[in-house]
Scaffold this motif. Structure first.
Motif, PDB file in Angstrom:
ATOM      1  N   VAL A  79       6.698   3.925 -11.251  1.00  0.00           N
ATOM      2  CA  VAL A  79       6.164   5.266 -11.541  1.00  0.00           C
ATOM      3  C   VAL A  79       4.750   5.426 -10.969  1.00  0.00           C
ATOM      4  O   VAL A  79       4.397   6.485 -10.449  1.00  0.00           O
ATOM      5  CB  VAL A  79       6.225   5.574 -13.067  1.00  0.00           C
ATOM      6  N   ASN A  80       3.933   4.365 -11.021  1.00  0.00           N
ATOM      7  CA  ASN A  80       2.568   4.408 -10.460  1.00  0.00           C
ATOM      8  C   ASN A  80       2.613   4.500  -8.934  1.00  0.00           C
ATOM      9  O   ASN A  80       1.838   5.233  -8.317  1.00  0.00           O
ATOM     10  CB  ASN A  80       1.774   3.159 -10.847  1.00  0.00           C
ATOM     11  N   THR A 100       7.192  -5.498  -2.564  1.00  0.00           N
ATOM     12  CA  THR A 100       6.508  -5.635  -3.858  1.00  0.00           C
ATOM     13  C   THR A 100       5.754  -6.958  -3.921  1.00  0.00           C
ATOM     14  O   THR A 100       6.336  -8.014  -3.687  1.00  0.00           O
ATOM     15  CB  THR A 100       7.502  -5.550  -5.034  1.00  0.00           C
ATOM     16  N   PRO A 101       4.455  -6.889  -4.231  1.00  0.00           N
ATOM     17  CA  PRO A 101       3.654  -8.106  -4.286  1.00  0.00           C
ATOM     18  C   PRO A 101       4.089  -9.023  -5.434  1.00  0.00           C
ATOM     19  O   PRO A 101       4.115 -10.210  -5.298  1.00  0.00           O
ATOM     20  CB  PRO A 101       2.229  -7.614  -4.526  1.00  0.00           C
ATOM     21  N   ASP A 109       3.435  -1.106   2.641  1.00  0.00           N
ATOM     22  CA  ASP A 109       2.659  -2.056   1.835  1.00  0.00           C
ATOM     23  C   ASP A 109       1.830  -1.349   0.753  1.00  0.00           C
ATOM     24  O   ASP A 109       0.839  -1.891   0.265  1.00  0.00           O
ATOM     25  CB  ASP A 109       1.752  -2.907   2.732  1.00  0.00           C
ATOM     26  N   ILE A 110       2.236  -0.146   0.367  1.00  0.00           N
ATOM     27  CA  ILE A 110       1.473   0.672  -0.588  1.00  0.00           C
ATOM     28  C   ILE A 110       1.129  -0.096  -1.869  1.00  0.00           C
ATOM     29  O   ILE A 110       0.065   0.091  -2.451  1.00  0.00           O
ATOM     30  CB  ILE A 110       2.246   1.985  -0.935  1.00  0.00           C
ATOM     31  N   GLU A 111       2.015  -0.985  -2.303  1.00  0.00           N
ATOM     32  CA  GLU A 111       1.796  -1.668  -3.586  1.00  0.00           C
ATOM     33  C   GLU A 111       0.794  -2.823  -3.499  1.00  0.00           C
ATOM     34  O   GLU A 111       0.359  -3.337  -4.522  1.00  0.00           O
ATOM     35  CB  GLU A 111       3.129  -2.165  -4.164  1.00  0.00           C
ATOM     36  N   PHE A 112       0.435  -3.214  -2.277  1.00  0.00           N
ATOM     37  CA  PHE A 112      -0.489  -4.348  -2.128  1.00  0.00           C
ATOM     38  C   PHE A 112      -1.853  -4.058  -2.746  1.00  0.00           C
ATOM     39  O   PHE A 112      -2.546  -4.974  -3.170  1.00  0.00           O
ATOM     40  CB  PHE A 112      -0.674  -4.711  -0.643  1.00  0.00           C
ATOM     41  N   PHE A 170      12.782  -0.691  -2.685  1.00  0.00           N
ATOM     42  CA  PHE A 170      11.830  -1.661  -3.218  1.00  0.00           C
ATOM     43  C   PHE A 170      12.435  -3.066  -3.228  1.00  0.00           C
ATOM     44  O   PHE A 170      13.624  -3.226  -3.468  1.00  0.00           O
ATOM     45  CB  PHE A 170      11.451  -1.308  -4.664  1.00  0.00           C
ATOM     46  N   GLY A 171      11.592  -4.067  -2.996  1.00  0.00           N
ATOM     47  CA  GLY A 171      12.079  -5.440  -3.098  1.00  0.00           C
ATOM     48  C   GLY A 171      11.009  -6.432  -2.713  1.00  0.00           C
ATOM     49  O   GLY A 171       9.994  -6.077  -2.111  1.00  0.00           O
ATOM     50  N   SER A 172      11.249  -7.682  -3.083  1.00  0.00           N
ATOM     51  CA  SER A 172      10.304  -8.720  -2.662  1.00  0.00           C
ATOM     52  C   SER A 172      10.617  -9.152  -1.225  1.00  0.00           C
ATOM     53  O   SER A 172       9.765  -9.678  -0.533  1.00  0.00           O
ATOM     54  CB  SER A 172      10.333  -9.917  -3.623  1.00  0.00           C
ATOM     55  N   PHE A 173      11.872  -8.906  -0.774  1.00  0.00           N
ATOM     56  CA  PHE A 173      12.274  -9.243   0.611  1.00  0.00           C
ATOM     57  C   PHE A 173      11.801 -10.649   0.971  1.00  0.00           C
ATOM     58  O   PHE A 173      11.035 -10.858   1.905  1.00  0.00           O
ATOM     59  CB  PHE A 173      11.774  -8.172   1.597  1.00  0.00           C
ATOM     60  N   ASN A 174      12.315 -11.593   0.213  1.00  0.00           N
ATOM     61  CA  ASN A 174      11.844 -12.979   0.259  1.00  0.00           C
ATOM     62  C   ASN A 174      12.985 -13.945   0.585  1.00  0.00           C
ATOM     63  O   ASN A 174      13.337 -14.761  -0.251  1.00  0.00           O
ATOM     64  CB  ASN A 174      11.236 -13.297  -1.131  1.00  0.00           C
TER      65      ASN A 174
END
Length: 197
Positions: free
Chosen positions: A85-86, A38-39, A73-76, A7-11
């Motif tokens: 957890v979600n 992560t958005p 992109d599942i979290e978008f 996971f990360g913002s990768f920014n």
């Protein structure tokens, strides 16, 4: 299939991210590593983030030459701010035959007990931990981690990478050459788009 979730913002995503993810894919029981973009991290100011799809595009560019590394992109489409957890629940619904594990730095493991429903995560998922240089004073006693020796937590002898997206963004803003720190296609994209300047 065993999937490690990074996971990360990768920014932006940088060579350090690739080194760790590739090490996990090559030297553990994981078959693939997915970069979960992560958005919006509840602990970060959103204003410093590039657009979600621009960061996802950089992850696509960075991973295109690696069969075992994949953007995700599942979290978008999940309600923000979202919790890990979600995300895990959604992934298991979408890919019921996969087994998902988390990849995190040693520093994140220390605060893992503060994560929402961390016990549920630990009950159902393995965690692969990569080393970070500790910021504690050298003479300070090394504190025991409450997760030391836990059967679901695997501390991996991965390369220690001291490179951050924050440092890269600041360097770009200051007009420094960051080309060696970024995958070739990512650097080209950032340069063409004039990001972080």
């Amino acid at each position: 299939m065993k999937i490690g979730l990074f996971f990360g913002s990768f920014n932006p995503i940088h060579v350090g991210h690739l080194i760790i993810a590739n090490h996990m894919a090559e030297h553990t029981k994981l078959d693939q590593v997915w970069f979960v973009v992560t958005p919006h991290n509840p602990f970060k100011k959103k204003s410093t983030l590039l657009d979600n799809y621009q960061r996802l595009e950089m992850v696509h560019l960075a991973t295109q030459d690696y069969d075992s590394l994949t953007p995700c992109d599942i979290e978008f489409n999940l309600t923000q701010p979202n919790y890990t957890v979600n995300t895990l629940v959604h992934l298991l619904e979408k890919y019921p035959t996969h087994e998902f594990a988390l990849i995190m730095g040693e520093d994140n493991l220390k605060s893992f007990h503060k994560w929402k429903n961390y016990e549920v995560i630990l009950e159902n998922h393995h965690i692969y931990v990569y080393p970070r240089i500790s910021k504690t004073k050298p003479d300070a006693p090394k504190g025991k981690n409450q997760f030391d020796g836990h059967e679901k937590i695997h501390v991996i002898d991965a390369p220690i990478i001291e490179l951050s997206s924050t440092f890269i963004r600041k360097s770009i803003k200051a007009g420094k050459n960051v080309k060696p720190m970024l995958p070739k296609h990512v650097w080209k994209y950032l340069d063409e788009m004039n990001f972080y300047r």
